[in-house]
Design an enzyme around this catalytic site. Structure first.
Site, mmCIF file in Angstrom:
data_model
loop_
_atom_site.group_PDB
_atom_site.id
_atom_site.type_symbol
_atom_site.label_atom_id
_atom_site.label_comp_id
_atom_site.label_asym_id
_atom_site.label_seq_id
_atom_site.Cartn_x
_atom_site.Cartn_y
_atom_site.Cartn_z
ATOM 1 N N PHE A 29 2.089 -3.252 -1.074
ATOM 2 C CA PHE A 29 3.483 -2.993 -0.994
ATOM 3 C C PHE A 29 3.674 -1.512 -1.600
ATOM 4 O O PHE A 29 4.723 -1.035 -1.972
ATOM 5 C CB PHE A 29 4.283 -3.917 -1.677
ATOM 6 C CG PHE A 29 4.340 -5.397 -0.900
ATOM 7 C CD1 PHE A 29 5.012 -5.503 -0.111
ATOM 8 C CD2 PHE A 29 3.233 -6.103 -1.551
ATOM 9 C CE1 PHE A 29 5.138 -6.677 0.860
ATOM 10 C CE2 PHE A 29 3.253 -7.420 -0.646
ATOM 11 C CZ PHE A 29 4.229 -7.540 0.456
ATOM 12 N N GLU A 47 4.236 5.446 -1.273
ATOM 13 C CA GLU A 47 3.781 6.975 -1.461
ATOM 14 C C GLU A 47 4.431 7.540 -2.362
ATOM 15 O O GLU A 47 5.517 7.609 -2.547
ATOM 16 C CB GLU A 47 3.358 7.574 -0.161
ATOM 17 C CG GLU A 47 2.261 7.163 0.437
ATOM 18 C CD GLU A 47 2.249 7.778 1.887
ATOM 19 O OE1 GLU A 47 2.705 8.790 2.151
ATOM 20 O OE2 GLU A 47 1.466 7.204 2.834
ATOM 21 N N PHE A 71 17.592 1.941 -1.662
ATOM 22 C CA PHE A 71 17.528 1.897 -0.273
ATOM 23 C C PHE A 71 19.081 1.826 0.273
ATOM 24 O O PHE A 71 19.113 1.432 1.660
ATOM 25 C CB PHE A 71 16.768 0.822 0.280
ATOM 26 C CG PHE A 71 15.079 1.216 0.269
ATOM 27 C CD1 PHE A 71 14.246 1.169 -0.945
ATOM 28 C CD2 PHE A 71 14.575 1.997 1.510
ATOM 29 C CE1 PHE A 71 12.888 1.450 -0.856
ATOM 30 C CE2 PHE A 71 13.157 2.179 1.493
ATOM 31 C CZ PHE A 71 12.349 1.871 0.231
ATOM 32 N N HIS A 117 20.824 4.985 0.317
ATOM 33 C CA HIS A 117 21.225 6.289 0.157
ATOM 34 C C HIS A 117 20.878 6.895 1.743
ATOM 35 O O HIS A 117 19.968 6.746 2.193
ATOM 36 C CB HIS A 117 20.281 7.177 -0.688
ATOM 37 C CG HIS A 117 20.040 6.538 -2.072
ATOM 38 N ND1 HIS A 117 21.172 6.777 -2.794
ATOM 39 C CD2 HIS A 117 19.144 5.829 -2.777
ATOM 40 C CE1 HIS A 117 20.949 6.241 -4.001
ATOM 41 N NE2 HIS A 117 19.720 5.720 -3.868
ATOM 42 N N GLY A 130 20.712 9.631 4.899
ATOM 43 C CA GLY A 130 19.842 10.778 4.948
ATOM 44 C C GLY A 130 19.550 10.748 6.424
ATOM 45 O O GLY A 130 20.318 10.401 7.414
ATOM 46 N N GLY A 132 11.470 7.590 7.820
ATOM 47 C CA GLY A 132 10.177 7.945 8.367
ATOM 48 C C GLY A 132 8.966 7.474 7.707
ATOM 49 O O GLY A 132 9.016 6.666 7.149
ATOM 50 N N CYS A 184 4.928 4.102 7.531
ATOM 51 C CA CYS A 184 4.858 2.663 7.485
ATOM 52 C C CYS A 184 6.009 2.080 8.434
ATOM 53 O O CYS A 184 5.964 1.485 9.414
ATOM 54 C CB CYS A 184 4.798 2.215 6.086
ATOM 55 S SG CYS A 184 3.247 2.320 5.349
ATOM 56 N N LYS A 196 9.452 12.134 2.322
ATOM 57 C CA LYS A 196 10.126 11.741 1.013
ATOM 58 C C LYS A 196 9.480 12.726 -0.007
ATOM 59 O O LYS A 196 8.277 13.109 0.287
ATOM 60 C CB LYS A 196 10.245 10.162 0.746
ATOM 61 C CG LYS A 196 8.715 9.694 0.469
ATOM 62 C CD LYS A 196 8.765 8.171 -0.375
ATOM 63 C CE LYS A 196 7.766 7.514 -0.229
ATOM 64 N NZ LYS A 196 7.696 6.154 -0.916
HETATM 65 N N1 LIG Z 1 0.407 4.961 3.104
HETATM 66 C C1 LIG Z 1 1.221 3.745 2.781
HETATM 67 O O1 LIG Z 1 2.129 3.912 1.974
HETATM 68 C C2 LIG Z 1 1.037 2.424 2.900
HETATM 69 C C3 LIG Z 1 1.599 1.332 2.066
HETATM 70 C C4 LIG Z 1 1.237 0.072 2.347
HETATM 71 C C5 LIG Z 1 0.310 -0.351 3.331
HETATM 72 N N2 LIG Z 1 -0.190 0.446 4.155
HETATM 73 C C6 LIG Z 1 -1.028 0.263 5.234
HETATM 74 O O2 LIG Z 1 -2.399 0.622 4.887
HETATM 75 C C7 LIG Z 1 -3.097 0.724 5.860
HETATM 76 C C8 LIG Z 1 -3.997 1.941 5.734
HETATM 77 O O3 LIG Z 1 -2.878 2.960 5.349
HETATM 78 P P1 LIG Z 1 -3.078 4.302 4.974
HETATM 79 O O4 LIG Z 1 -2.090 5.200 4.999
HETATM 80 O O5 LIG Z 1 -3.842 4.449 3.746
HETATM 81 O O6 LIG Z 1 -4.114 5.101 6.193
HETATM 82 P P2 LIG Z 1 -4.784 6.360 6.295
HETATM 83 O O7 LIG Z 1 -4.923 6.751 7.561
HETATM 84 O O8 LIG Z 1 -4.387 7.471 5.242
HETATM 85 O O9 LIG Z 1 -6.328 5.959 5.802
HETATM 86 C C9 LIG Z 1 -7.136 5.304 6.623
HETATM 87 C C10 LIG Z 1 -8.802 5.705 6.360
HETATM 88 O O10 LIG Z 1 -9.573 4.714 7.099
HETATM 89 C C11 LIG Z 1 -10.583 5.553 7.617
HETATM 90 N N3 LIG Z 1 -11.220 4.633 8.471
HETATM 91 C C12 LIG Z 1 -10.993 4.219 9.709
HETATM 92 N N4 LIG Z 1 -11.901 3.259 10.421
HETATM 93 C C13 LIG Z 1 -12.676 3.235 9.355
HETATM 94 C C14 LIG Z 1 -14.102 2.605 9.432
HETATM 95 N N5 LIG Z 1 -14.541 1.691 10.362
HETATM 96 N N6 LIG Z 1 -14.821 2.669 8.234
HETATM 97 C C15 LIG Z 1 -14.415 3.389 7.358
HETATM 98 N N7 LIG Z 1 -13.441 4.137 7.129
HETATM 99 C C16 LIG Z 1 -12.460 3.933 8.287
HETATM 100 C C17 LIG Z 1 -10.123 6.326 7.954
HETATM 101 O O11 LIG Z 1 -10.975 7.690 7.921
HETATM 102 C C18 LIG Z 1 -9.033 6.996 7.002
HETATM 103 O O12 LIG Z 1 -9.532 7.883 5.905
HETATM 104 C C19 LIG Z 1 -2.288 0.722 7.046
HETATM 105 O O13 LIG Z 1 -2.404 -0.539 7.838
HETATM 106 C C20 LIG Z 1 -1.072 0.868 6.442
HETATM 107 O O14 LIG Z 1 0.078 0.419 7.238
HETATM 108 C C21 LIG Z 1 -0.106 1.724 4.041
#
Ligand SMILES: NC(=O)c1ccc[n+]([C@@H]2O[C@H](COP(=O)([O-])OP(=O)(O)OC[C@H]3O[C@@H](n4cnc5c(N)ncnc54)[C@H](O)[C@@H]3O)[C@@H](O)[C@H]2O)c1
Length: 436
Positions: free
Chosen positions: A153, A156, A253, A255, A257, A261, A264, A325
């Site tokens: 949860f 970023e 949440f 606000h 704008g 985006g 997620c 953001k």
């Molecule tokens: N970014 C956020 O704020 C956030 C918050 C909560 C949950 N999530 C969830 O977490 C997950 C990851 O999101 P993210 O933003 O970190 O993604 P991201 O794109 O930043 O990172 C994913 C990474 O996985 C690597 N990858 C892909 N396939 C691979 C494999 N087979 N072996 C090794 N590495 C591999 C990619 O090269 C990449 O660096 C998503 O499901 C997202 O919905 C994201």
């Protein structure tokens, strides 16, 4: 514990770094060679406040390493967290693309050695953990493992704090052994009495979508209220404060704008709608939130166009902020992409500044956009100045100086950061969202 993280992106890197800060031994595996090379040389490939310090500390203390090869981490691990991306499918329709997840499962399967807990950290549709278990069983029938869901949860821009002091930890398990491993991993959070919600795996998977969709609904709701305020000449900032003070509603949440985006909400709302449709259940409130969000971006384009006298062709538009953001360099699905592309297509000359997002933005924004080194440079010769993202450094700008740099004194505040009256006194025409 010995923990391997598959996928060293925003979630994987924060998870790996924080687990090593808890005292565990962690290897982050990513197939992106450039990314791992950077990490091995001490460079953090993303911008996330506080991450670099914590990551370097744990590397120095030898609890955190990086590699491209799953065989360096999988056989050794007591727990493996899958944190690869789950974007919307390129085939369209809003389904979550699970190809990275299933590929990771295949790669893990043959390398497992001894009992291992395999945990999905990525946001995945209900049933995905079971599919991972099926893939592993088919690829390596001798593998001894449990599967669990532990959705993330973090936000970023505040990810380290969110991970180290979360509102709650959700663990979806189907065996005591799996629960024990996760309890051991999260022990420091148990000690500070973080609420831990233990559920079955399907519930845990659904919780993540339900949470994100709820927040998206809240944003779309206040954006609709903002439009209503504009029509009535009312003030959405006051409205939002007043309703948010009701404990049942809460002020976060709320606000208005340019629309939600990021990496997620857009994909997770669509994936939830698909899940609901497949179940014949429907998710009409979430569907409405998605529609309202698209309309909000279109409304922002119209607002800017109308403010410029109905035509943006040939006009110079300065833009402060590009990311969805503040405090992140993530440009995925940022509202600025839709809004600025539309303005440029109609012939506007767009010059932008963002403290951290400009390198990423070059991958997504049309060629011809002009990137500037300072917020004041984007004002030079501008017919309008738009505040797109509320970075702290844009909160106390010198508007006398800005006025002297701009061609016309038009300020379009898409985040309602400034007081309309104060800007009007300096001689600006102020356009906000949901207030006049
Ligand atoms: N970014 C956020 O704020 C956030 C918050 C909560 C949950 N999530 C969830 O977490 C997950 C990851 O999101 P993210 O933003 O970190 O993604 P991201 O794109 O930043 O990172 C994913 C990474 O996985 C690597 N990858 C892909 N396939 C691979 C494999 N087979 N072996 C090794 N590495 C591999 C990619 O090269 C990449 O660096 C998503 O499901 C997202 O919905 C994201």
């Amino acid at each position: 514990m010995k923990i391997t993280i598959i996928g060293a992106g925003y979630v994987g890197l924060v998870t790996g770094t924080c687990f090593s800060e808890f005292g565990h031994e962690v290897i982050c595996i990513d197939k992106d060679r450039q990314r791992i090379k950077k990490l091995q040389s001490g460079t953090v490939p993303i911008y996330e406040p506080g991450l670099e310090y914590l990551l370097r500390k744990n590397v120095e203390e030898k609890r955190l390493t990086f590699d491209t090869e799953p065989n360096k981490g999988v056989p050794w691990a007591e727990a493996i967290f899958i944190a690869v991306g789950t974007p919307s499918s390129r085939r369209g329709g809003g389904y979550a693309d699970l190809s990275f997840i299933y590929k990771a499962a295949e790669e893990i399967a043959t390398l497992l050695s001894g009992y291992t807990l395999i945990v999905t950290k990525s946001t995945v549709p209900v049933g995905t953990a079971r599919q991972i278990a099926r893939i592993i069983n088919e690829t390596n029938p001798k593998a001894k493992f449990d599967i669990a869901s532990n959705p993330e949860f973090l936000r970023e821009g505040a990810a380290i704090n969110d991970f180290m002091r979360p509102d709650r930890v959700v663990i979806g398990v189907e065996s005591d052994r799996a629960a024990d491993v996760l309890r051991e991993i999260y022990k420091p959070l148990y000690l500070i009495e973080t609420p831990i919600v233990q559920a079955d795996i399907e519930t845990a998977e659904l919780i993540k979508y339900a949470a994100n969709a709820f927040l998206a609904v809240k944003i779309s709701y206040i954006n609709e209220m903002a439009t209503l305020c504009e029509n009535y000449g009312a003030d959405v900032v006051k409205l939002s404060k007043a309703i948010g003070l009701d404990g049942r509603i809460g002020g976060k949440f709320l606000h208005p704008g340019p629309g939600y985006g990021g990496s997620c909400f857009p994909k997770d709302t669509l994936a939830l709608i698909k899940m609901a449709q497949e179940q014949g259940a429907g998710a009409r409130i979430v569907e409405a939130a998605v529609e309202v969000n698209s309309a909000q971006k279109a409304r922002m384009i119209k607002k800017i166009r109308d403010s410029l006298g109905g035509n943006e062709a040939g006009k110079v538009i300065g833009v402060l902020g590009l990311t969805f953001k503040p405090e992140t360099d993530d440009m995925r699905d940022a509202p600025s992409l839709t809004i600025l592309t539309a303005l440029m297509e109609k012939g506007a000359k767009v010059q932008v500044h963002d403290p951290k997002g400009m390198t990423e933005a070059t991958q997504y924004l049309p060629k011809g956009i002009i990137y500037k080194d300072s917020p004041y440079q984007v004002c030079e010769g501008a017919d309008a100045l738009i505040l797109m993202t509320e970075w702290n450094q844009y909160r106390a700008l010198d508007f006398d100086r800005i006025k002297s740099l701009m061609k016309k004194s038009l300020f379009i505040d898409l985040r309602n950061v400034y007081e309309p009256g104060a800007l009007k006194e300096i001689g600006f025409r102020y356009v906000g969202v949901g207030r006049s």
